[in-house]
Design a protein around this motif. Structure first.
Motif, PDB file in Angstrom:
ATOM      1  N   TYR A   8       2.305   1.844  -3.395  1.00  0.00           N
ATOM      2  CA  TYR A   8       1.302   2.414  -4.308  1.00  0.00           C
ATOM      3  C   TYR A   8       1.135   3.916  -4.062  1.00  0.00           C
ATOM      4  O   TYR A   8       1.122   4.718  -4.996  1.00  0.00           O
ATOM      5  CB  TYR A   8      -0.032   1.689  -4.117  1.00  0.00           C
ATOM      6  N   GLN A   9       1.029   4.274  -2.788  1.00  0.00           N
ATOM      7  CA  GLN A   9       0.847   5.681  -2.444  1.00  0.00           C
ATOM      8  C   GLN A   9       2.078   6.499  -2.833  1.00  0.00           C
ATOM      9  O   GLN A   9       1.959   7.624  -3.327  1.00  0.00           O
ATOM     10  CB  GLN A   9       0.594   5.822  -0.945  1.00  0.00           C
ATOM     11  N   TYR A  59       0.832  -1.205   0.000  1.00  0.00           N
ATOM     12  CA  TYR A  59       0.000   0.000   0.000  1.00  0.00           C
ATOM     13  C   TYR A  59       0.869   1.258   0.000  1.00  0.00           C
ATOM     14  O   TYR A  59       0.603   2.223  -0.713  1.00  0.00           O
ATOM     15  CB  TYR A  59      -0.927   0.004   1.210  1.00  0.00           C
ATOM     16  N   SER A  60       1.925   1.218   0.810  1.00  0.00           N
ATOM     17  CA  SER A  60       2.838   2.364   0.885  1.00  0.00           C
ATOM     18  C   SER A  60       3.514   2.600  -0.459  1.00  0.00           C
ATOM     19  O   SER A  60       3.676   3.737  -0.892  1.00  0.00           O
ATOM     20  CB  SER A  60       3.894   2.115   1.962  1.00  0.00           C
ATOM     21  N   VAL A  87       0.250   6.630   6.102  1.00  0.00           N
ATOM     22  CA  VAL A  87       0.780   5.327   5.709  1.00  0.00           C
ATOM     23  C   VAL A  87       2.101   5.066   6.419  1.00  0.00           C
ATOM     24  O   VAL A  87       2.360   3.956   6.898  1.00  0.00           O
ATOM     25  CB  VAL A  87       0.957   5.268   4.176  1.00  0.00           C
TER      26      VAL A  87
END
Length: 452
Positions: free
Chosen positions: A33-34, A30-31, A206
């Protein structure tokens, strides 16, 4: 749940590690992607909005120049057409304004089109497309102003009032359109910046989640590390003891068992003792190496450098001289040395050579080097010294030897040949030149200095 508590420790650690690492993997994905998203938005700011902001500044400067040109014509009125210098200056100024404005507008369209084609623009896409249309309209107004200015010049003084009013109207239209474009670009860049700031704040969240996850996993890994660390330290101390025994086989290994506040402190004390022993061994080895080098490069009788060192050093000096340094060479030997040996014995002859070297050393600089290259023949290398100064030094050495008066030592003199480095010299040439000068000094009656 209760069955899991009863399984072996290995399975407990394995299953817990799998859960923790899986969670961390999800957070990292997720990190990532962000981060990628923020990176692309920052890239848009760098590739699109910042260049557009630079265009704003350039267009504002062009507007100011255009206002000054228009104001100059307005103040002159119909007398403008009678002043050829002013006309030429104005034509040149408006041409330059039109070209530069066209270049800035083309640059803006190129930036926006490139961003659209390669997908750099992701924020406020429709507003960026609208900017392209506004820039095209401004282009048409620029062309219209350029054409009107040409007609203004062609109509001349007779139609000044009408043509000037048309030109001023087109100028105001061009100016208002440019102001509107600049305001829209400025507002758009502010919106993009605000969007990027929001994404950055989300990214901080995040990071906080990632940090918390890392803390949880770190707690487990810390415990494992401590246990492994204690085991490794014990192993290292055992190896250090083995090294101690290999350095000093007769010394008790108990000497290395130091008491410290913790394992690292104990290990540090052991290592300090070991390093001290290694340092002592190194010092002893360096001292032996120094003595060996001294034996290899010094003449045993006189202490001057020997023939081996001479061959090395003369090559080094010649190499330096070829790169711009300079040096001089003195060759000398003891006059009638054979007679001294025959009359007083070889022991006295050896003492004469020792006295000669000691006397010469006192008059030489630290950078000068004295060599014994034969029985009673010596060479002196004088760094950064020209032939004239070397000759002065050689004469001082000759006089000093001539006036020596040592108890139990016979009087003796020396002859010297002095030369310096010359272009394209090699070892053979410079030594031969000095040697010839030395033999000339002997042929002239000895106890002389010959320079050349």
């Amino acid at each position: 749940m209760f069955n899991w508590l009863n399984v072996s420790m290995t399975r407990k650690i394995s299953s817990l590690s799998f859960v923790l690492l899986s969670f961390l993997f999800v957070v990292i994905l997720y990190s990532t992607y962000q981060t990628q998203k923020i990176y692309k938005e920052m890239q848009e700011v760098a590739e699109i909005d910042i260049p557009l902001s630079e265009v704003i500044a350039d267009i504002e400067i062009l507007q100011l120049k255009q206002h000054l040109l228009m104001e100059g014509i307005r103040l002159q009125g119909d007398t403008f057409f009678a002043d050829e210098v002013s006309q030429t200056k104005s034509v040149k100024g408006f041409d330059e304004f039109s070209q530069l404005l066209s270049a800035q507008l083309d640059k803006s369209i190129s930036i926006l089109h490139t961003g659209m084609i390669f997908g750099s623009i992701r924020i406020k896409v429709e507003e960026h497309q609208s900017l392209i249309q506004q820039i095209s309209v401004l282009h048409s107004h620029r062309v219209g102003f350029e054409n009107l200015f040409s007609r203004f010049l062609n109509k001349g003084e007779e139609h000044y009032s009408v043509s000037w009013a048309e030109l001023e109207k087109q100028d105001n239209l061009l100016d208002s359109q440019a102001d509107e474009l600049l305001v829209n670009i400025d507002q758009l860049t502010m919106k993009v910046a605000a969007t990027v700031e929001k994404q950055e704040r989300d990214f901080m969240v995040v990071n906080a989640i990632l940090g918390f996850s890392a803390f949880a996993i770190g707690g487990y890994l810390t415990l494992y590390t401590i246990l492994s660390f204690r085991q490794k330290v014990g192993s290292l101390r055992g190896q250090i003891e083995s090294l101690h025994r290999s350095i000093s086989p007769d010394e008790s290994s108990d000497a290395t068992r130091n008491k410290g506040s913790d394992e690292l402190d104990q290990l540090e004390k052991d290592l300090k003792i070991l390093m001290a022993r290694f340092s002592l061994e190194k010092d002893n080895r360096d001292e032996v190496e120094t003595q060996l080098i001294e034996l290899a490069t010094r003449d045993k009788l006189t202490g001057a450098f020997n023939r081996h060192k001479w061959d090395e050093q003369i090559k080094d000096e010649l190499a330096l001289a070829n790169r711009g340094h300079h040096f001089s060479l003195i060759l000398l030997d003891v006059d009638h040395f054979k007679k001294i040996n025959d009359a007083h014995g070889h022991d006295v002859g050896d003492n004469v050579l020792k006295l000669l070297v000691n006397t010469l050393r006192k008059r030489l600089r630290e950078t000068d080097m004295l060599f014994r290259i034969g029985g009673e023949e010596f060479a002196v290398l004088l760094r950064d010294t020209n032939c004239e100064d070397a000759g002065v030094l050689a004469e001082q050495l000759r006089k000093k030897i001539e006036t020596l008066n040592e108890d139990g030592m016979p009087a003796f003199t020396i002859s010297l040949g002095v030369t310096d480095y010359q272009d394209f010299d090699d070892q053979s040439r410079i030594v031969k030149r000095a040697d010839i000068l030395l033999y000339e000094a002997k042929g002239a009656g000895r106890n002389r200095v010959m320079i050349g």
